[in-house]
Design a protein around this motif. Structure first.
Motif, PDB file in Angstrom:
ATOM      1  N   ARG A  15      46.425  39.481  36.799  1.00 47.04           N
ATOM      2  CA  ARG A  15      45.095  39.198  37.285  1.00 47.04           C
ATOM      3  C   ARG A  15      43.953  39.973  37.081  1.00 47.04           C
ATOM      4  O   ARG A  15      43.983  40.732  38.292  1.00 47.04           O
ATOM      5  CB  ARG A  15      44.908  37.573  38.186  1.00 47.04           C
ATOM      6  CG  ARG A  15      43.446  37.378  37.752  1.00 47.04           C
ATOM      7  CD  ARG A  15      43.796  35.955  38.949  1.00 47.04           C
ATOM      8  NE  ARG A  15      42.794  36.841  40.299  1.00 47.04           N
ATOM      9  CZ  ARG A  15      42.700  35.523  41.257  1.00 47.04           C
ATOM     10  NH1 ARG A  15      43.312  34.142  41.712  1.00 47.04           N
ATOM     11  NH2 ARG A  15      42.454  36.564  42.583  1.00 47.04           N
ATOM     12  N   GLN A  17      40.188  40.612  37.266  1.00 43.68           N
ATOM     13  CA  GLN A  17      38.768  39.736  37.348  1.00 43.68           C
ATOM     14  C   GLN A  17      37.549  41.110  37.375  1.00 43.68           C
ATOM     15  O   GLN A  17      37.598  42.392  37.999  1.00 43.68           O
ATOM     16  CB  GLN A  17      38.980  39.405  38.922  1.00 43.68           C
ATOM     17  CG  GLN A  17      37.437  38.332  39.513  1.00 43.68           C
ATOM     18  CD  GLN A  17      37.928  37.680  40.518  1.00 43.68           C
ATOM     19  OE1 GLN A  17      39.011  37.719  41.375  1.00 43.68           O
ATOM     20  NE2 GLN A  17      36.970  36.866  41.073  1.00 43.68           N
ATOM     21  N   THR A  46      33.582  32.787  34.201  1.00 42.38           N
ATOM     22  CA  THR A  46      33.207  32.412  35.902  1.00 42.38           C
ATOM     23  C   THR A  46      31.297  32.232  34.835  1.00 42.38           C
ATOM     24  O   THR A  46      30.953  32.096  33.949  1.00 42.38           O
ATOM     25  CB  THR A  46      32.702  34.062  36.361  1.00 42.38           C
ATOM     26  OG1 THR A  46      32.520  34.722  35.947  1.00 42.38           O
ATOM     27  CG2 THR A  46      34.116  33.796  36.825  1.00 42.38           C
TER      28      THR A  46
END
Length: 64
Positions: A15, A17, A46
């Motif tokens: 992942r 981020q 986000t």
């Protein structure tokens, strides 16, 4: 501070981020990592992604 985190699960899934980026800047910054890691299965945006768009909309409305 702008950072890119790569999280690797025990099953091998990764992942990516990003933090501290706004708008599409986060996607551009992490694109090379996503390409190196393989096919993207999903994407979760986000509040930072939308922050820049909200500011631009507010400015446009104020100018009218």
């Amino acid at each position: 501070m702008k950072t890119i985190e790569i999280i690797v699960a025990t099953n091998g899934e990764t992942r990516v981020q990003t933090k501290g980026f706004s708008g599409r800047e986060c996607q551009a910054a992490s694109r090379f990592l996503e390409s190196a890691l393989g096919t993207r299965r999903s994407e979760k945006l986000t509040g930072e992604f939308y922050a820049n768009q909200t500011q631009m909309q507010s400015q446009t409305q104020q100018e009218e």
